[in-house]
Design a protein around this motif. Sequence first.
Motif, PDB file in Angstrom:
ATOM      1  N   GLN A 120       0.842  -1.196   0.000  1.00  0.00           N
ATOM      2  CA  GLN A 120       0.000   0.000   0.000  1.00  0.00           C
ATOM      3  C   GLN A 120       0.876   1.244   0.000  1.00  0.00           C
ATOM      4  O   GLN A 120       1.920   1.273   0.646  1.00  0.00           O
ATOM      5  N   THR A 121       0.424   2.243  -0.729  1.00  0.00           N
ATOM      6  CA  THR A 121       1.080   3.548  -0.745  1.00  0.00           C
ATOM      7  C   THR A 121      -0.002   4.601  -0.588  1.00  0.00           C
ATOM      8  O   THR A 121      -1.028   4.532  -1.248  1.00  0.00           O
ATOM      9  N   ALA A 122       0.245   5.557   0.304  1.00  0.00           N
ATOM     10  CA  ALA A 122      -0.729   6.640   0.481  1.00  0.00           C
ATOM     11  C   ALA A 122       0.016   7.919   0.829  1.00  0.00           C
ATOM     12  O   ALA A 122       0.859   7.935   1.719  1.00  0.00           O
ATOM     13  N   ASN A 123      -0.275   8.963   0.073  1.00  0.00           N
ATOM     14  CA  ASN A 123       0.233  10.298   0.370  1.00  0.00           C
ATOM     15  C   ASN A 123      -0.785  11.289  -0.182  1.00  0.00           C
ATOM     16  O   ASN A 123      -1.767  10.878  -0.806  1.00  0.00           O
ATOM     17  N   PRO A 124      -0.606  12.589   0.026  1.00  0.00           N
ATOM     18  CA  PRO A 124      -1.623  13.546  -0.431  1.00  0.00           C
ATOM     19  C   PRO A 124      -1.869  13.542  -1.940  1.00  0.00           C
ATOM     20  O   PRO A 124      -2.929  13.958  -2.402  1.00  0.00           O
ATOM     21  N   LEU A 125      -0.903  13.055  -2.736  1.00  0.00           N
ATOM     22  CA  LEU A 125      -1.040  13.095  -4.185  1.00  0.00           C
ATOM     23  C   LEU A 125      -1.474  11.778  -4.815  1.00  0.00           C
ATOM     24  O   LEU A 125      -1.897  11.758  -5.974  1.00  0.00           O
ATOM     25  N   TYR A 126      -1.365  10.688  -4.063  1.00  0.00           N
ATOM     26  CA  TYR A 126      -1.521   9.381  -4.710  1.00  0.00           C
ATOM     27  C   TYR A 126      -1.795   8.320  -3.661  1.00  0.00           C
ATOM     28  O   TYR A 126      -1.219   8.341  -2.577  1.00  0.00           O
ATOM     29  N   SER A 127      -2.680   7.379  -3.992  1.00  0.00           N
ATOM     30  CA  SER A 127      -2.864   6.211  -3.119  1.00  0.00           C
ATOM     31  C   SER A 127      -3.033   4.973  -3.998  1.00  0.00           C
ATOM     32  O   SER A 127      -3.588   5.045  -5.094  1.00  0.00           O
ATOM     33  N   SER A 128      -2.516   3.858  -3.509  1.00  0.00           N
ATOM     34  CA  SER A 128      -2.647   2.615  -4.262  1.00  0.00           C
ATOM     35  C   SER A 128      -2.568   1.438  -3.310  1.00  0.00           C
ATOM     36  O   SER A 128      -2.025   1.530  -2.205  1.00  0.00           O
ATOM     37  N   GLU A 129      -3.137   0.335  -3.769  1.00  0.00           N
ATOM     38  CA  GLU A 129      -3.021  -0.936  -3.066  1.00  0.00           C
ATOM     39  C   GLU A 129      -2.819  -2.008  -4.120  1.00  0.00           C
ATOM     40  O   GLU A 129      -3.486  -2.013  -5.152  1.00  0.00           O
ATOM     41  N   ARG A 130      -1.847  -2.888  -3.872  1.00  0.00           N
ATOM     42  CA  ARG A 130      -1.561  -3.985  -4.787  1.00  0.00           C
ATOM     43  C   ARG A 130      -1.503  -5.283  -4.002  1.00  0.00           C
ATOM     44  O   ARG A 130      -0.850  -5.342  -2.961  1.00  0.00           O
ATOM     45  N   HIS A 131      -2.198  -6.272  -4.524  1.00  0.00           N
ATOM     46  CA  HIS A 131      -2.202  -7.600  -3.924  1.00  0.00           C
ATOM     47  C   HIS A 131      -1.540  -8.529  -4.930  1.00  0.00           C
ATOM     48  O   HIS A 131      -2.015  -8.644  -6.064  1.00  0.00           O
TER      49      HIS A 131
END
Length: 195
Positions: free
Chosen positions: A137-148
């Motif tokens: 998971q990546t989360a910041n004010p510009l971008y968020s994502s989750e990869r399984h």
Amino acid sequence: MRFVYSGCLFFALIVSSCSSPTQTNQPNVYYDIAGYVKRQIAELTTRKPLVNKQVRINEKTSRQDTRDINWSRELELFTQADINKPALRSSYQITRPDSLTYQYTLKKSEEKLTVRSLRVQLDSATHQPRRIEAVLQTANPLYSSERHVVMESGANGRDPWQMQQYTVSGFQKLPYFDKNEFAVKGIVQSTQPRP
């Protein structure tokens, strides 16, 4: 100028002498999935097996059979799931549900790290990874994502132990835009000769 160069060289020598070889050669705390994935990349790059690949982005799906795959790029998220880095040695809780399973879960104090969980299930006969599963998971004010990501391996006829299929699924989200969902599934065909 000569003084600046000499000072930089002196500083570099001091820094390099301070790093002890015992730190760089410490044994892995977690299962070495990076080593396994890199061996698979090398073998698949050499063999060029036929792969049945399905890609879905939101509602669009495409399928193809291909041998033309850049395996380093295709399996990049699996190498990113490597948690055997010196800075991460105490970042994950280790549990062993059984003697063939390693489960690593990110500690609450380490919420900024990308790899949230990693699970490795070994084959009882070969002790090779049968299934590798990770959540990133990546989360910041510009971008968020989750990869399984899931990689399944096994013996296939006369072929050696190898990756048989992999899946990568998740989403990416930018502010003010809709969430983009994606899924990739690849099934590696056996390379044994047909009669």
